[in-house]
Motif scaffolding. Sequence first.
Motif, PDB file in Angstrom:
ATOM      1  N   ALA A  68      53.013  39.562  -7.732  1.00 51.57           N
ATOM      2  CA  ALA A  68      53.686  40.855  -7.576  1.00 51.57           C
ATOM      3  C   ALA A  68      52.948  42.147  -8.170  1.00 51.57           C
ATOM      4  O   ALA A  68      52.945  42.048  -9.491  1.00 51.57           O
ATOM      5  N   VAL A  69      52.396  42.957  -7.529  1.00 41.21           N
ATOM      6  CA  VAL A  69      51.725  44.008  -8.023  1.00 41.21           C
ATOM      7  C   VAL A  69      52.763  45.446  -7.502  1.00 41.21           C
ATOM      8  O   VAL A  69      52.822  45.618  -6.370  1.00 41.21           O
ATOM      9  N   ILE A  70      53.411  46.079  -8.456  1.00 43.20           N
ATOM     10  CA  ILE A  70      54.378  47.087  -8.238  1.00 43.20           C
ATOM     11  C   ILE A  70      53.565  48.261  -8.195  1.00 43.20           C
ATOM     12  O   ILE A  70      53.221  48.483  -9.348  1.00 43.20           O
ATOM     13  N   MET A  71      53.294  49.096  -7.237  1.00 42.26           N
ATOM     14  CA  MET A  71      52.484  50.263  -7.215  1.00 42.26           C
ATOM     15  C   MET A  71      53.570  51.492  -7.683  1.00 42.26           C
ATOM     16  O   MET A  71      54.251  52.176  -6.888  1.00 42.26           O
ATOM     17  N   ALA A  72      53.295  51.733  -8.889  1.00 40.61           N
ATOM     18  CA  ALA A  72      54.225  52.845  -9.470  1.00 40.61           C
ATOM     19  C   ALA A  72      53.535  54.000  -9.943  1.00 40.61           C
ATOM     20  O   ALA A  72      54.098  54.454 -11.242  1.00 40.61           O
ATOM     21  N   SER A  73      52.171  54.256  -9.509  1.00 38.43           N
ATOM     22  CA  SER A  73      51.587  55.526 -10.148  1.00 38.43           C
ATOM     23  C   SER A  73      51.295  56.592  -9.126  1.00 38.43           C
ATOM     24  O   SER A  73      50.127  57.221  -9.236  1.00 38.43           O
ATOM     25  N   GLY A  74      52.069  56.710  -8.064  1.00 40.45           N
ATOM     26  CA  GLY A  74      51.917  57.713  -7.115  1.00 40.45           C
ATOM     27  C   GLY A  74      52.570  58.871  -7.423  1.00 40.45           C
ATOM     28  O   GLY A  74      53.171  59.125  -8.642  1.00 40.45           O
ATOM     29  N   PHE A 104      58.438  35.331  -7.917  1.00 37.80           N
ATOM     30  CA  PHE A 104      56.975  35.408  -8.207  1.00 37.80           C
ATOM     31  C   PHE A 104      56.511  34.663  -9.472  1.00 37.80           C
ATOM     32  O   PHE A 104      57.084  34.569 -10.372  1.00 37.80           O
ATOM     33  N   PHE A 105      55.090  34.431  -9.138  1.00 29.29           N
ATOM     34  CA  PHE A 105      54.322  33.642 -10.284  1.00 29.29           C
ATOM     35  C   PHE A 105      54.424  34.837 -11.561  1.00 29.29           C
ATOM     36  O   PHE A 105      54.433  34.476 -12.570  1.00 29.29           O
ATOM     37  N   GLU A 106      54.226  35.979 -11.321  1.00 29.37           N
ATOM     38  CA  GLU A 106      54.283  37.008 -12.356  1.00 29.37           C
ATOM     39  C   GLU A 106      54.582  38.362 -11.592  1.00 29.37           C
ATOM     40  O   GLU A 106      54.433  38.787 -10.445  1.00 29.37           O
ATOM     41  N   VAL A 107      55.082  39.214 -12.475  1.00 31.93           N
ATOM     42  CA  VAL A 107      55.131  40.544 -11.871  1.00 31.93           C
ATOM     43  C   VAL A 107      54.386  41.509 -12.856  1.00 31.93           C
ATOM     44  O   VAL A 107      54.639  41.755 -13.984  1.00 31.93           O
ATOM     45  N   ILE A 108      53.904  42.576 -11.973  1.00 35.17           N
ATOM     46  CA  ILE A 108      52.974  43.295 -12.578  1.00 35.17           C
ATOM     47  C   ILE A 108      53.255  44.723 -12.228  1.00 35.17           C
ATOM     48  O   ILE A 108      53.429  44.847 -10.934  1.00 35.17           O
ATOM     49  N   VAL A 109      53.334  45.749 -13.171  1.00 31.54           N
ATOM     50  CA  VAL A 109      53.461  47.300 -12.825  1.00 31.54           C
ATOM     51  C   VAL A 109      52.479  47.912 -13.006  1.00 31.54           C
ATOM     52  O   VAL A 109      52.010  47.913 -14.478  1.00 31.54           O
ATOM     53  N   ILE A 137      52.421  44.941 -17.910  1.00 31.29           N
ATOM     54  CA  ILE A 137      52.117  46.726 -17.759  1.00 31.29           C
ATOM     55  C   ILE A 137      50.595  46.873 -17.545  1.00 31.29           C
ATOM     56  O   ILE A 137      49.860  46.368 -18.512  1.00 31.29           O
ATOM     57  N   VAL A 138      50.142  47.368 -16.558  1.00 32.03           N
ATOM     58  CA  VAL A 138      48.816  47.949 -16.538  1.00 32.03           C
ATOM     59  C   VAL A 138      48.751  49.142 -16.279  1.00 32.03           C
ATOM     60  O   VAL A 138      49.622  50.113 -15.475  1.00 32.03           O
ATOM     61  N   PHE A 139      48.271  50.154 -17.324  1.00 29.63           N
ATOM     62  CA  PHE A 139      48.051  51.539 -17.087  1.00 29.63           C
ATOM     63  C   PHE A 139      47.471  52.114 -16.278  1.00 29.63           C
ATOM     64  O   PHE A 139      45.817  51.502 -16.236  1.00 29.63           O
ATOM     65  N   ASN A 140      47.503  53.015 -15.484  1.00 27.47           N
ATOM     66  CA  ASN A 140      46.555  53.777 -14.316  1.00 27.47           C
ATOM     67  C   ASN A 140      46.363  55.174 -14.979  1.00 27.47           C
ATOM     68  O   ASN A 140      47.246  56.062 -14.767  1.00 27.47           O
ATOM     69  N   GLY A 161      45.640  46.457 -10.118  1.00 26.95           N
ATOM     70  CA  GLY A 161      46.315  45.330  -9.895  1.00 26.95           C
ATOM     71  C   GLY A 161      45.574  43.825  -9.747  1.00 26.95           C
ATOM     72  O   GLY A 161      45.817  42.943 -10.314  1.00 26.95           O
ATOM     73  N   ILE A 162      44.363  44.161  -8.816  1.00 29.55           N
ATOM     74  CA  ILE A 162      43.721  42.885  -8.601  1.00 29.55           C
ATOM     75  C   ILE A 162      43.104  42.405  -9.642  1.00 29.55           C
ATOM     76  O   ILE A 162      42.880  41.229 -10.079  1.00 29.55           O
ATOM     77  N   MET A 163      42.526  43.249 -10.625  1.00 30.67           N
ATOM     78  CA  MET A 163      41.785  42.921 -11.938  1.00 30.67           C
ATOM     79  C   MET A 163      42.768  42.161 -12.713  1.00 30.67           C
ATOM     80  O   MET A 163      42.198  41.405 -13.766  1.00 30.67           O
ATOM     81  N   ASN A 164      44.066  42.224 -12.698  1.00 32.75           N
ATOM     82  CA  ASN A 164      44.969  41.659 -13.616  1.00 32.75           C
ATOM     83  C   ASN A 164      45.622  40.589 -13.127  1.00 32.75           C
ATOM     84  O   ASN A 164      46.481  39.887 -13.792  1.00 32.75           O
TER      85      ASN A 164
END
Length: 200
Positions: free
Chosen positions: A13-19, A51-56, A74-77, A91-94
């Motif tokens: 799961a990639v949560i899109m939280a940087s809009g 999910f296998f993992e949760v990424i924000v 956590i992935v910083f944008n 998200g895809i990179m991680n």
Amino acid sequence: MQRGVCLISHTSAVIMASGFSRRMQQNKLFLIYKKQTFIEKTVETAQKAGFFEVIVVIRPEDYKKCNFPDNVRIVFNRQSNLGQSMSVRLGIMNVRGDHVMFLPIDQPLLTAKGLQKIANFGDKKAIVVPFYDKKPRGPVFFGKYYFKELMQVTGDTGGRSVRDRHKENWVCLEFYDEQLKDIDTQREYAQLFSKKIEIK
């Protein structure tokens, strides 16, 4: 893996939280619904779904205002000005799962069962597109086949450009309750509290 197997446990799961929440005119991450912020509710729902993992994917300045569980990645944008595509690529990179589902943070009515339903109709070449009110919505599932294309998206269309290039591989799921309803404006946010909402 065959469709019908519990694919969600193999899906990131990639949560899109940087809009920028321009239509809302305030940061949607921190809007409150039922004593939780939108971002807290989205993370909790994703974790419950299995999910296998949760990424924000989130801006560093917003991360400082959050308190995430330890098992959330956590992935910083730092380039959110480049549009939604930057969040998709980060998200895809991680991603470490076999497949991916992109989750918006502005669907506070979304349920874990809804996420499981979407994921479990997927496979490596499927794009599972949920529909509500006869319109395609998020969250969207992409099989591993599309990872390379998702790494190349640009601008503010995000994964929609990849989704729309491969309509022959869509698996369309109709949702008849309001859990896929986006909360984009102050009026829509107010409506969350002003009427009875039934989620099946």
